[in-house]
Design an enzyme around this catalytic site. Structure first.
Site, PDB file in Angstrom:
ATOM      1  CE  LYS A   1      -2.843   3.279   1.371  1.00  0.00           C
ATOM      2  NZ  LYS A   1      -1.784   4.332   1.251  1.00  0.00           N
TER       3      LYS A   1
ATOM      4  CD  GLU B   1       5.863  10.677  15.572  1.00  0.00           C
ATOM      5  OE1 GLU B   1       4.740  10.198  15.357  1.00  0.00           O
ATOM      6  OE2 GLU B   1       6.903  10.172  15.133  1.00  0.00           O
TER       7      GLU B   1
ATOM      8  CD  GLU C   1      10.000  -0.901  10.934  1.00  0.00           C
ATOM      9  OE1 GLU C   1       9.900  -0.604   9.740  1.00  0.00           O
ATOM     10  OE2 GLU C   1      11.067  -1.169  11.484  1.00  0.00           O
TER      11      GLU C   1
ATOM     12  CB  CYS D   1       9.989   7.162  13.186  1.00  0.00           C
ATOM     13  SG  CYS D   1      11.369   6.322  12.390  1.00  0.00           S
TER      14      CYS D   1
HETATM   15  P1  NAD Z   1      -0.038   7.260   8.994  1.00  0.00           P
HETATM   16  O1  NAD Z   1      -0.191   6.260  10.065  1.00  0.00           O
HETATM   17  O2  NAD Z   1      -1.085   8.291   8.849  1.00  0.00           O
HETATM   18  O3  NAD Z   1       0.076   6.564   7.548  1.00  0.00           O
HETATM   19  C1  NAD Z   1       1.068   5.626   7.228  1.00  0.00           C
HETATM   20  C2  NAD Z   1       0.547   4.706   6.145  1.00  0.00           C
HETATM   21  O4  NAD Z   1      -0.562   3.985   6.676  1.00  0.00           O
HETATM   22  C3  NAD Z   1       0.003   5.427   4.906  1.00  0.00           C
HETATM   23  O5  NAD Z   1       0.279   4.678   3.745  1.00  0.00           O
HETATM   24  C4  NAD Z   1      -1.502   5.449   5.152  1.00  0.00           C
HETATM   25  O6  NAD Z   1      -2.258   5.520   3.981  1.00  0.00           O
HETATM   26  C5  NAD Z   1      -1.710   4.129   5.862  1.00  0.00           C
HETATM   27  N1  NAD Z   1      -2.905   4.070   6.715  1.00  0.00           N
HETATM   28  C6  NAD Z   1      -3.505   5.087   7.384  1.00  0.00           C
HETATM   29  N2  NAD Z   1      -4.591   4.625   8.033  1.00  0.00           N
HETATM   30  C7  NAD Z   1      -4.680   3.294   7.789  1.00  0.00           C
HETATM   31  C8  NAD Z   1      -5.580   2.260   8.179  1.00  0.00           C
HETATM   32  N3  NAD Z   1      -6.627   2.503   8.952  1.00  0.00           N
HETATM   33  N4  NAD Z   1      -5.340   1.013   7.756  1.00  0.00           N
HETATM   34  C9  NAD Z   1      -4.266   0.738   6.983  1.00  0.00           C
HETATM   35  N5  NAD Z   1      -3.400   1.678   6.557  1.00  0.00           N
HETATM   36  C10 NAD Z   1      -3.594   2.936   6.954  1.00  0.00           C
HETATM   37  O7  NAD Z   1       1.391   7.936   9.209  1.00  0.00           O
HETATM   38  P2  NAD Z   1       2.062   9.127   8.415  1.00  0.00           P
HETATM   39  O8  NAD Z   1       1.577  10.422   8.947  1.00  0.00           O
HETATM   40  O9  NAD Z   1       1.960   8.878   6.950  1.00  0.00           O
HETATM   41  O10 NAD Z   1       3.574   8.900   8.843  1.00  0.00           O
HETATM   42  C11 NAD Z   1       4.087   9.430  10.002  1.00  0.00           C
HETATM   43  C12 NAD Z   1       4.183   8.389  11.100  1.00  0.00           C
HETATM   44  O11 NAD Z   1       4.997   7.301  10.702  1.00  0.00           O
HETATM   45  C13 NAD Z   1       4.859   8.968  12.327  1.00  0.00           C
HETATM   46  O12 NAD Z   1       4.181   8.548  13.473  1.00  0.00           O
HETATM   47  C14 NAD Z   1       6.251   8.380  12.255  1.00  0.00           C
HETATM   48  O13 NAD Z   1       6.929   8.327  13.493  1.00  0.00           O
HETATM   49  C15 NAD Z   1       5.959   7.027  11.706  1.00  0.00           C
HETATM   50  N6  NAD Z   1       7.167   6.426  11.141  1.00  0.00           N
HETATM   51  C16 NAD Z   1       7.748   5.386  11.818  1.00  0.00           C
HETATM   52  C17 NAD Z   1       8.934   4.820  11.345  1.00  0.00           C
HETATM   53  C18 NAD Z   1       9.605   3.687  12.088  1.00  0.00           C
HETATM   54  O14 NAD Z   1      10.451   3.015  11.500  1.00  0.00           O
HETATM   55  N7  NAD Z   1       9.285   3.452  13.349  1.00  0.00           N
HETATM   56  C19 NAD Z   1       9.508   5.303  10.169  1.00  0.00           C
HETATM   57  C20 NAD Z   1       8.881   6.354   9.499  1.00  0.00           C
HETATM   58  C21 NAD Z   1       7.708   6.903   9.999  1.00  0.00           C
END
Ligand code: NAD
Length: 494
Positions: free
Chosen positions: A175, A383, A250, A284
């Protein structure tokens, strides 16, 4: 002017969304419409999972070394198209060119590491209490892997999950992130050019709550690996956990960066600025809580403010940070800073969108430092995923550790000191999956396990060999050697 449309990628080719529904993708630097991408729904996801399920048995049957050889051709394609990948990242995410190139190089290195894993997919050989019994373990794929990624480091995120999933013999439905649709399509085209069998790698574009959720709920998806926000991660753990799918999460971080009184302050300032503001703070692993010993607080703050004042915003070569990913994110960050002001925070720099003519249309947030916030304040705990960091003053290392650990997150941490005892004492005790001494809060490498404690994940680690535990099932195979059935040349039993 015709606007490019990014379709899904199913069964080795572009696939139109069945409702013919599309979403707009804007350039975060100047708000210009870049392209449209498929607004996929459950029926599109169903098609992608079916293609992956169909391709799975043959891919799983291929020896890991042969899988690795195909993956190595993907690496070659990534190397060949490194400039195209970097250009695409720069436009989609607003990252300065040198950062986009650096991310691409990192993704290639990671892909290379996991392609090579085809020749190393080790099991263990085990002893037994039973005479003549020999045991060993082998790794078996789960089936269809559902991989969900954010846009902050788009090609690195894709490689981080896809390569280990494939080398273990799973087929994949990715996705793609809403803010980086084209990079996923470019990668898919490379998998085809490299000769990956059709259906082994598929991409669905679209919204998380529609396409992403459909992937998580599809019962044929037996491993779900998600990088993103903690609240979505919790829902995924609950939903996919109910059918006992393997889940790797993650998630977010609120990472502490500690500066002791014996630190090299110029070095500490350099790393603090990188940790808090590189990639516009959209990591992150961003160092968003800067914890400084009282005796050097004023000097450190002065130096850091000078460094921040020198940071250049923009998308040209040499700029330090670009815009954040989209308008919604920009507005959410600015609103959070406003609430921090109301909670008594002093905004030392930034705290607004830049007004310069060449930046005003974009989703920029000035690099922002805040001090004077209580531990209970929203920005001390939540965050923000943008270029905003909070400064705290402490008396000693115990206070620094207590403050560092006062978070539901436990992803990364850094400490700056010349004292090896302090460094080791802190690194051993800080509540984090990654602890760095005299560096930034970020900086993992392909062979190093990355992941967090508490609300930062669910205990899995990717990449490194630990990623293989996410994407494979362990099987224990035992043989019994029946000596009595073995006859000597004379016909005696040996
Ligand atoms: P997000 O959770 O809004 O979205 C991430 C992905 O999940 C996107 O592709 C989104 O379309 C999908 N998504 C959203 N809701 C969903 C659902 N209900 N079911 C399935 N998929 C869904 O996060 P974001 O704002 O795009 O990214 C930022 C976040 O990601 C921050 O919290 C950051 O810390 C985290 N992050 C973590 C790491 C790590 O390795 N720990 C690395 C990068 C980013």
């Amino acid at each position: 002017m015709t606007i490019a449309r990014i379709a899904n990628w199913i069964g080795g080719k572009a696939s139109q969304p069945h409702r013919d529904a599309w979403l707009d993708k804007f350039n975060p630097h100047d708000a210009a419409l870049l392209c449209q991408f498929a607004d996929s729904d459950a029926a599109d996801v169903e098609r992608a999972v079916s293609a992956a399920a169909l391709a799975f048995p043959a891919w799983a049957e291929l020896p890991p070394v042969a899988r690795g050889q195909i993956l190595m051709r993907i690496v070659d394609a990534m190397k060949h198209h490194a400039d195209d990948l970097a250009k695409c990242i720069a436009v989609e995410t607003g990252k300065p060119p040198q950062d986009a190139k650096g991310e691409t190089a990192g993704a290639i290195l990671l892909a290379e590491y996991f392609a090579g894993e085809g020749m190393r997919l080790f099991g263990r050989s085990l002893t037994s209490g039973m005479p003549g019994k020999y045991s060993h373990t082998v790794r078996k794929p789960h089936g269809v892997a559902g991989l969900i990624v954010p846009a902050n480091t788009p090609i690195a995120n894709i490689a981080w999950k896809t390569l280990p999933a494939l080398i273990c013999g799973n087929s994949v439905v990715l996705k793609a992130a809403e803010d980086a649709p084209r990079i996923a399509q470019l990668f898919a085209e490379m998998t085809r050019d490299a000769g990956l069998p059709d259906g082994v790698f598929n991409v669905v574009q679209g919204r998380g709550q529609l396409a992403g959720a459909a992937l998580v709920t599809d019962a044929r998806v037996s491993v779900v690996s998600f990088t993103g926000s903690t609240c979505v991660g919790r829902w995924i753990a609950e939903t996919a956990g109910r059918r006992l799918a393997r889940v790797s999460l993650e998630l977010g971080g609120k990472n502490p960066f500690v500066v002791c009184d014996d630190a090299d302050l110029d070095e500490a300032v350099h790393w603090a600025a990188l940790s808090a503001f590189s990639n516009a703070g959209q990591r992150c692993a961003a160092g968003s809580r800067i914890i400084v010993f009282k005796s050097v607080y004023e000097r450190f703050r002065e130096k850091l403010l000078a460094r921040v004042a020198s940071l250049k915003l923009g998308v040209s070569v040499g700029c330090d940070l670009g815009p954040v990913m989209n308008r919604r994110q920009q507005q959410a960050i600015l609103a959070a800073v406003e609430r921090a002001r109301q909670e008594g925070g002093r905004v030392l720099c930034g705290g607004a969108a830049p007004q310069e003519v060449d930046l005003a249309a974009g989703c920029y947030v000035q690099p922002t430092l805040i001090e004077g916030l209580a531990l209970e304040a929203e920005l001390s705990g939540k965050e923000i995923f943008g270029p905003v960091a909070v400064l705290y003053e402490v008396n000693n290392l115990e206070e620094a550790l207590a403050l560092a650990n006062a978070s539901e997150y436990g992803l990364t941490a850094a400490i700056h000191t010349r004292d090896v005892d302090r460094a080791m004492w802190f690194a051993q005790r800080v509540w984090a999956g990654v602890a760095n001494v005299n560096m930034g809060t970020f900086g993992s490498e392909p062979h190093m396990p990355f992941g967090g404690f508490g609300a930062s994940g669910n205990g899995t680690r990717e990449p490194g060999v630990e990623a293989l535990d996410v994407y494979s099932e362990l099987k224990n195979i035992s043989f019994l050697v029946r000596s009595k059935l073995i006859h000597s040349a004379r016909g005696d039993t040996i």
